[in-house]
Design a protein around this motif. Structure first.
Motif, mmCIF file in Angstrom:
data_model
loop_
_atom_site.group_PDB
_atom_site.id
_atom_site.type_symbol
_atom_site.label_atom_id
_atom_site.label_comp_id
_atom_site.label_asym_id
_atom_site.label_seq_id
_atom_site.Cartn_x
_atom_site.Cartn_y
_atom_site.Cartn_z
ATOM 1 N N LYS A 19 -13.373 -10.159 1.007
ATOM 2 C CA LYS A 19 -12.123 -10.751 0.333
ATOM 3 C C LYS A 19 -11.968 -10.226 -1.304
ATOM 4 N N ARG A 20 -12.954 -10.109 -1.831
ATOM 5 C CA ARG A 20 -12.934 -9.509 -3.254
ATOM 6 C C ARG A 20 -12.372 -8.216 -3.197
ATOM 7 N N LEU A 21 -12.426 -7.444 -2.266
ATOM 8 C CA LEU A 21 -11.889 -5.952 -2.297
ATOM 9 C C LEU A 21 -10.591 -6.261 -1.846
ATOM 10 N N ARG A 22 -9.928 -7.044 -0.863
ATOM 11 C CA ARG A 22 -8.796 -7.166 -0.464
ATOM 12 C C ARG A 22 -8.074 -7.722 -1.609
ATOM 13 N N GLU A 23 -8.379 -8.663 -2.526
ATOM 14 C CA GLU A 23 -7.759 -9.231 -3.824
ATOM 15 C C GLU A 23 -7.839 -7.866 -4.552
ATOM 16 N N ALA A 24 -8.819 -7.229 -5.033
ATOM 17 C CA ALA A 24 -8.825 -6.310 -6.042
ATOM 18 C C ALA A 24 -7.850 -5.176 -5.810
ATOM 19 N N PHE A 25 -7.500 -4.901 -4.459
ATOM 20 C CA PHE A 25 -6.818 -3.749 -4.042
ATOM 21 C C PHE A 25 -5.270 -4.304 -3.578
ATOM 22 N N ASP A 26 -5.306 -5.496 -3.608
ATOM 23 C CA ASP A 26 -3.603 -6.251 -3.269
ATOM 24 C C ASP A 26 -3.420 -5.754 -2.007
ATOM 25 N N ILE A 27 -4.389 -6.003 -0.785
ATOM 26 C CA ILE A 27 -4.211 -5.921 0.549
ATOM 27 C C ILE A 27 -4.277 -7.140 0.929
ATOM 28 N N HIS A 28 -3.258 -7.529 1.866
ATOM 29 C CA HIS A 28 -2.852 -8.901 2.584
ATOM 30 C C HIS A 28 -2.888 -8.600 4.203
ATOM 31 N N GLY A 29 -3.148 -9.649 4.765
ATOM 32 C CA GLY A 29 -2.817 -9.424 6.221
ATOM 33 C C GLY A 29 -1.436 -8.962 6.769
ATOM 34 N N GLY A 30 -1.373 -7.819 7.566
ATOM 35 C CA GLY A 30 -0.228 -7.347 7.976
ATOM 36 C C GLY A 30 -0.058 -6.009 7.216
ATOM 37 N N ASP A 31 -0.644 -5.570 6.200
ATOM 38 C CA ASP A 31 -0.539 -4.382 5.292
ATOM 39 C C ASP A 31 -1.143 -3.150 6.083
ATOM 40 N N GLU A 32 -0.851 -2.140 5.973
ATOM 41 C CA GLU A 32 -1.304 -1.091 6.415
ATOM 42 C C GLU A 32 -2.385 -0.399 5.607
ATOM 43 N N VAL A 33 -3.489 0.138 6.251
ATOM 44 C CA VAL A 33 -4.252 1.021 5.111
ATOM 45 C C VAL A 33 -4.394 2.185 6.006
ATOM 46 N N GLU A 37 -11.484 10.650 7.372
ATOM 47 C CA GLU A 37 -12.979 11.094 7.244
ATOM 48 C C GLU A 37 -13.000 11.728 5.997
ATOM 49 N N ALA A 38 -14.132 11.732 5.271
ATOM 50 C CA ALA A 38 -14.444 12.535 4.046
ATOM 51 C C ALA A 38 -15.922 12.958 3.959
ATOM 52 N N GLY A 39 -16.056 14.104 4.475
ATOM 53 C CA GLY A 39 -17.570 14.532 4.718
ATOM 54 C C GLY A 39 -18.034 13.594 5.667
ATOM 55 N N ASP A 40 -19.121 13.121 5.174
ATOM 56 C CA ASP A 40 -20.048 12.195 6.326
ATOM 57 C C ASP A 40 -19.475 10.751 6.122
ATOM 58 N N LYS A 41 -18.379 10.395 5.437
ATOM 59 C CA LYS A 41 -18.101 9.101 5.090
ATOM 60 C C LYS A 41 -16.594 8.774 5.858
ATOM 61 N N ILE A 42 -16.340 7.560 5.852
ATOM 62 C CA ILE A 42 -15.194 6.932 6.382
ATOM 63 C C ILE A 42 -14.641 6.233 5.091
ATOM 64 N N VAL A 43 -13.385 6.537 4.634
ATOM 65 C CA VAL A 43 -12.692 6.011 3.727
ATOM 66 C C VAL A 43 -11.724 5.336 3.914
ATOM 67 N N ILE A 44 -11.432 4.089 3.599
ATOM 68 C CA ILE A 44 -10.151 3.334 3.933
ATOM 69 C C ILE A 44 -9.756 2.969 2.481
ATOM 70 N N GLU A 45 -8.406 3.376 2.483
ATOM 71 C CA GLU A 45 -7.744 3.155 1.365
ATOM 72 C C GLU A 45 -6.222 2.648 1.571
ATOM 73 N N LYS A 46 -5.477 1.948 0.430
ATOM 74 C CA LYS A 46 -4.261 1.456 0.521
ATOM 75 C C LYS A 46 -3.533 2.851 0.258
ATOM 76 N N PRO A 47 -2.298 2.937 1.146
ATOM 77 C CA PRO A 47 -1.530 4.048 0.826
ATOM 78 C C PRO A 47 -0.699 3.981 -0.276
ATOM 79 N N THR A 48 -0.367 5.094 -0.905
ATOM 80 C CA THR A 48 0.468 4.655 -1.975
ATOM 81 C C THR A 48 2.072 4.825 -1.760
ATOM 82 N N SER A 49 2.443 3.447 -2.442
ATOM 83 C CA SER A 49 3.936 3.026 -2.039
ATOM 84 C C SER A 49 4.768 4.239 -2.330
ATOM 85 N N ARG A 50 6.003 4.139 -1.944
ATOM 86 C CA ARG A 50 7.106 5.173 -2.640
ATOM 87 C C ARG A 50 7.372 4.675 -3.852
#
Length: 90
Positions: A19-33, A37-50
């Motif tokens: 929840k603290r990350l959803r709030e910090a990055f303004d991610i809500h149910g139904g939003d796309e992320v 892959e980034a090397g040996d990691k999985i990266v989840i990020e909020k797409p940049t809006s137009r």
């Protein structure tokens, strides 16, 4: 950077974002992320809006205009102090 949190992956591959990350990055149910892959990691990020992308381009263009104005002023000062270079035509 905050402390990592451990989450279980469900049978269908789903993971709940803390929840603290959803709030910090303004991610809500139904939003796309975006998931990548980034090397040996999985990266989840909020797409940049137009709108955010357009604002970034506007700021960059304004910065370039300011630099061009500053350089033009410096060029005028140099010409006033040094005069034209021989054989130089604009």
């Amino acid at each position: 950077m905050s402390e990592p949190e451990t989450r279980k992956v469900g049978d269908r591959g789903q993971v709940t974002l803390p929840k603290r990350l959803r709030e910090a990055f303004d991610i809500h149910g139904g939003d796309e992320v975006t998931i990548r892959e980034a090397g040996d990691k999985i990266v989840i990020e909020k797409p940049t809006s137009r709108a955010d992308l357009a604002e970034g381009y506007r700021r960059r263009a304004e910065h370039h205009r300011e630099l061009a104005d500053e350089m033009a002023g410096s060029s005028r000062e140099a010409n006033a102090s040094l005069g034209d270079a021989p054989g130089w035509e604009e």
